[in-house]
Design a protein around this motif. Sequence first.
Motif, short mmCIF file in Angstrom:
data_model
loop_
_atom_site.label_atom_id
_atom_site.label_comp_id
_atom_site.label_asym_id
_atom_site.label_seq_id
_atom_site.Cartn_x
_atom_site.Cartn_y
_atom_site.Cartn_z
N UNK A 1 0.86 -1.18 0.00
CA UNK A 1 0.00 0.00 0.00
C UNK A 1 0.90 1.23 0.00
N UNK A 2 0.52 2.25 -0.77
CA UNK A 2 1.37 3.41 -0.97
C UNK A 2 0.55 4.69 -0.83
N UNK B 1 -3.01 10.62 -1.53
CA UNK B 1 -4.01 9.60 -1.84
C UNK B 1 -3.41 8.23 -1.58
N UNK B 2 -4.24 7.28 -1.23
CA UNK B 2 -3.79 5.92 -1.01
C UNK B 2 -3.99 5.11 -2.28
N UNK C 1 1.13 6.32 8.36
CA UNK C 1 2.12 6.23 7.29
C UNK C 1 2.52 7.62 6.81
N UNK C 2 1.55 8.53 6.71
CA UNK C 2 1.86 9.90 6.26
C UNK C 2 2.72 10.63 7.28
N UNK D 1 5.99 13.93 -3.53
CA UNK D 1 6.44 12.79 -2.73
C UNK D 1 5.55 11.59 -2.99
N UNK D 2 6.15 10.39 -2.93
CA UNK D 2 5.41 9.14 -3.08
C UNK D 2 6.08 8.12 -2.17
N UNK D 3 5.27 7.34 -1.46
CA UNK D 3 5.84 6.35 -0.54
C UNK D 3 5.57 4.95 -1.05
#
Length: 702
Positions: free
Chosen positions: A473-474, A495-496, A531-532, A700-702
């Motif tokens: 999940x990102x 956004x997820x 997570x954020x 940014x992206x995780x």
Amino acid sequence: MSATLARLVGRRRSRWLRTWLTLLAVCAVLGAALLRFGLEPALTADAAERRLIRVHAATQALLFLVVGFVVWWITVRRPLLRLLRDLRTRRTRRVGSAPPHESEALRVELDKRSEQLNAMLQMNRGIRDKLSKLSLEQQALLRTRDAVLSIAQDPILLTDGSGAVLGASPAAATLLRCPRESLIGKRFDDIAPLFQEGLEQFREHPLRNFLDRALGSHSAIPQIRQAVLVNHENEPVPVFVTTGAIVDGSGRAIGSTIRFSRADAQSPDEAAAPRSLTLSEADMHDWAAKLLSREPFERRLDELIAEAKATGAQHMMLYLRVDDLDRINDQAGYWAGEQALWHAAKNFALALADAATGYRSSNNRFAALLVGRDEAAALQIAERVRAHAEANELVWESKRVACTFSIAVLPIDRETAGRSELLGAAESLLAEAKRRGGNRVLQRVPDEAATARRRDDQSWLEWLLPRLENGRAHLISQELRSLHQPPHPPLAEFFIRVEDDDGVWLEPGYYLPAIERLRESHRVDRWALTHLLDALHRNRRLFDTHAVVSLNLAPQTLLEGSFAAAAFEAIAGSEVPAERLCFEIDEAFSVSQSSVVQRFMEQLRPTGVRFALDRCHTTTGITQLRHLPIDYMKIHPSVTRNIETDPLDRAHLEWICEAAHLLGRKTAAINIESESALSLLRASGVDYAQGSAVNKFGPMMT
């Protein structure tokens, strides 16, 4: 032995024989005791004298007992037997052995008493018949009174001599913004608080005992007073109040009538003047005003559920949704969608008539509560509403637009768990009606459909939860850039996205509806928030270039009471500055659940976090915008989609921006796909723009 003796000598003789034998035995025992403990130690004579003394003592004891028995028989036993014999004789004589003249007198007395009793019974029967007739007349008069009040066009209340409300017209319920059933039995001063007109701080100057003075005047001459009425939604309404006492033949006031007329109504000349369609005064607004809002609906629904559980009463609820509202917005524009809602409100109010109290519970949800109705009557009313909406289409720009209803019919009885469960079942029925094409009435979802839906929902949950833990999940971001010159620092929304087995990143629209039906969306949003915060802690340089970072919350998450406390702890325990965080809440949910949204904001506001109203086209109204502590308004795409070609949509956008700026809010236009629209957005006063025309992927992206 006693039975054998009774058979030999008879019952009476056997009783006497047993008595004398018992007496002799007692005498023998008494004599032996006297000899053993009293006489024998004192004797000094020889054996012959001792025997003589013993016989003499036994004889004395026997004589003493015989004399005692004779005395008891003469003084006690015989009078008792004589008294019992006299009583038996009197009873026998009273029943049938009385002398002839006494028996005749007794018979005459009984006949006289019987005639008097028959006369009283006849009189009682006549009184009962009169009472029954009066009761029927009273019921007929009450029905006539209710019918007259129902067809009355003016807001009218009817009270008794103590000021308690006996009846109310539909217009009065609309003016007070409260169901008619909730008004009955309450005091006038409690349901219609009046204040002095013309004062800036009018709430500090109530008109006390207004109705009591009218009732105490003992005159039927109407009294007129201008005042400010505060309805059940806490809105002030300037009114003229006309009250008159209802006086009986003795001049005593037994009730009163109260009539309201709005003091801010238009004059006949103004009403006759042609009116243009503006953003604040739509032609259909009056029809929507005939329906009560969400808060009275929830309050009355809770009352009916409590009554059903306490008394076993049967009520019904109709829950409606306008079909294809999104399609109308996409094809004909936002203003056509708004007109479709006004048109649906008109159709609903007309078809419902006086069968039930109508409500507009949210933007595109309507409801009706049928008090004391059974399922058959509810289905009949629902079908009438559906057929009326189907037969009366909206005419928009010379085209016919269907504004049909999907209707869920649900019972309110002892088995009803609560309001949230009832509304959840209604939403499930509406979802099933939408799957079948809409424009239909459903009262229950087929078992196989409900089982299949639950199975699919559980499959999505089992698919999602492991991916939240194993790194599949990102969070991705998108910028909201400033339209000011010089530009302000941009915003970033996260956004997820969740990886499928094929490596495709799925949007929440695939799995979130199932997760919300299972009431597990708070677990997803809690993961996204945690997570954020971790990602922002590792990338603090983001705050050097961006003002605020936002995260969208699912509506079902806000209904979970534990989420606010968990979010508070997560934000307070993080080193990320809370004033740089923003939670986005959907406007439609804030309309239908304003108390939930306000409570959530109040719980998190001490941390300094900010809030945004997402997909906003001001269905909340200015009053709601004033009370919600929001910082940003993200405008619904249907408002900005046609601003290049539709001047009405452009005027609506300018009005939203002006109202937001007056309230200290900043605006953002979302889903902007055309660069040519940016100049119009800037000219309309929009602060930020978001969409593929501005930025496809954020910082940014995780």
